[in-house]
Design a protein around this motif. Structure first.
Motif, PDB file in Angstrom:
ATOM      1  N   SER A 172      70.963  32.933  47.059  1.00 49.03           N
ATOM      2  CA  SER A 172      71.998  31.897  47.001  1.00 49.03           C
ATOM      3  C   SER A 172      71.548  30.681  47.802  1.00 49.03           C
ATOM      4  O   SER A 172      71.087  30.824  48.942  1.00 49.03           O
ATOM      5  N   VAL A 173      71.683  29.494  47.203  1.00 51.59           N
ATOM      6  CA  VAL A 173      71.337  28.245  47.881  1.00 51.59           C
ATOM      7  C   VAL A 173      72.494  27.262  47.714  1.00 51.59           C
ATOM      8  O   VAL A 173      73.348  27.407  46.830  1.00 51.59           O
ATOM      9  N   ALA A 174      72.505  26.243  48.568  1.00 54.47           N
ATOM     10  CA  ALA A 174      73.578  25.245  48.523  1.00 54.47           C
ATOM     11  C   ALA A 174      73.440  24.372  47.283  1.00 54.47           C
ATOM     12  O   ALA A 174      72.353  24.217  46.709  1.00 54.47           O
ATOM     13  N   TYR A 175      74.541  23.739  46.884  1.00 55.81           N
ATOM     14  CA  TYR A 175      74.557  22.892  45.697  1.00 55.81           C
ATOM     15  C   TYR A 175      73.648  21.675  45.854  1.00 55.81           C
ATOM     16  O   TYR A 175      73.148  21.144  44.868  1.00 55.81           O
ATOM     17  N   LYS A 176      73.408  21.240  47.083  1.00 56.68           N
ATOM     18  CA  LYS A 176      72.596  20.045  47.296  1.00 56.68           C
ATOM     19  C   LYS A 176      71.104  20.291  47.125  1.00 56.68           C
ATOM     20  O   LYS A 176      70.319  19.339  47.060  1.00 56.68           O
ATOM     21  N   GLU A 177      70.686  21.551  47.046  1.00 58.87           N
ATOM     22  CA  GLU A 177      69.258  21.857  47.007  1.00 58.87           C
ATOM     23  C   GLU A 177      68.669  21.577  45.626  1.00 58.87           C
ATOM     24  O   GLU A 177      69.342  21.696  44.589  1.00 58.87           O
ATOM     25  N   ASP A 178      67.376  21.221  45.635  1.00 59.90           N
ATOM     26  CA  ASP A 178      66.604  21.019  44.408  1.00 59.90           C
ATOM     27  C   ASP A 178      66.167  22.389  43.891  1.00 59.90           C
ATOM     28  O   ASP A 178      65.343  23.063  44.517  1.00 59.90           O
ATOM     29  N   LEU A 179      66.702  22.797  42.750  1.00 62.70           N
ATOM     30  CA  LEU A 179      66.420  24.150  42.254  1.00 62.70           C
ATOM     31  C   LEU A 179      64.968  24.339  41.851  1.00 62.70           C
ATOM     32  O   LEU A 179      64.420  25.446  41.978  1.00 62.70           O
TER      33      LEU A 179
END
Length: 285
Positions: A172-179
């Motif tokens: 799980s990563v934050a919405y602001k991260e570059d996938l």
């Protein structure tokens, strides 16, 4: 009815002593040899089963020979044993069902000694497949005995039936991260892991938009003996590299946004001033 007619003498004692003190240890040696021989050609639970059959048949033969030396008439004794056996069989239908289920398990071979299996909520290593039950050693080193009938009727998951296993790791990563950047970091982690297999190749799939995170699914293959080491090392490395690259692993929280900006709404706490009650103007009637 006469069951025995003998005269105790030294010769009888010698023959009985040879049967007991030589025959039984010899049966133990034969049992070990059969187990070693069968295990080289077949699975370990076949070796365990055949070695037990050889030992018990040989033990019964020793008992019969000892009774014969003491002059027992075996005909009436075997007849009485047969009648007793019929009565016991009616009284122990559960045991008979377990024995029959054991033969089905041996024939079907859904697992063997040394496999890691899950039966209902029990997960552990198969220690033995016996006539009446399967014995499993769970990972906190307890022995669990499960009747063969239960094993046959219950769903059984064999984690080590095949030489390789796949781990599904939720990331799980934050919405602001570059996938794309996150995928590159995860790919590098798998490539650097000594336990992860390159073939089949690892895969990274989108899982879901969660309340506080974007969830990805990292699927990695390893040899079955390296599965726990691979799973542990990859999870530890994900935390380490995400910290090093500043990739946020979110946790459940609530943030207030002002609309079209992404920074949180600044909130400052101010001290409340309490006026001196003596300085308050008098109340008017």
């Amino acid at each position: 009815m006469e069951f025995w007619n003998y005269t105790l003498n030294v010769e009888v004692l010698i023959r009985v002593s040879v049967l007991v003190f030589v025959g039984i240890p010899l049966l133990g040696l034969i049992r070990k040899w059969v187990r070693t021989f069968v295990s080289e050609k077949y699975s370990p639970h076949y070796a365990m089963l055949f070695s037990k059959i050889v030992f018990y048949v040989g033990f019964i033969m020793v008992v019969v020979l000892v009774l014969h030396e003491f002059g027992f008439s075996l005909g009436p004794l075997l007849g009485a044993a047969g009648i007793l056996g019929i009565g016991i069989s009616f009284a122990s239908q559960t045991s008979l069902s377990n024995i029959i289920s054991g033969f089905f398990l041996i024939g079907e071979k859904p697992f063997q000694v040394g496999d890691i299996v899950k039966v209902n909520d029990i997960v552990g290593v198969v220690m033995s497949i016996d006539t009446l039950s399967v014995k499993i050693r769970v990972f906190d080193n307890h022995l669990v005995r499960i009747p063969n009938e239960t094993m046959l009727k219950s769903p059984v998951t064999n984690f080590t039936r095949f030489p390789i296993r796949r781990a599904s790791i939720k990331v799980s990563v934050a919405y602001k991260e570059d996938l794309d950047r996150v995928r590159k970091v995860l790919t590098d982690i798998v490539d650097d892991n000594p336990y992860a297999l390159q073939e089949p190749a690892a895969a990274i799939h989108f899982d879901s938009f969660n309340n506080s995170s974007v969830d990805l699914n990292l699927r990695v293959w390893s040899q079955k003996d390296d599965f726990i080491s691979m799973l542990t090392s990859i999870n530890l490395e994900i935390k380490k590299r995400f910290d090093a690259f500043g990739i946020e692993i979110p946790f459940p929280h609530v943030t207030v946004y002002t609309g079209d900006v992404t920074k949180p709404f600044p909130i400052a706490m101010q001290e409340e001033r309490i006026a001196d009650t003596d300085k308050l103007p008098p109340k008017k009637d």
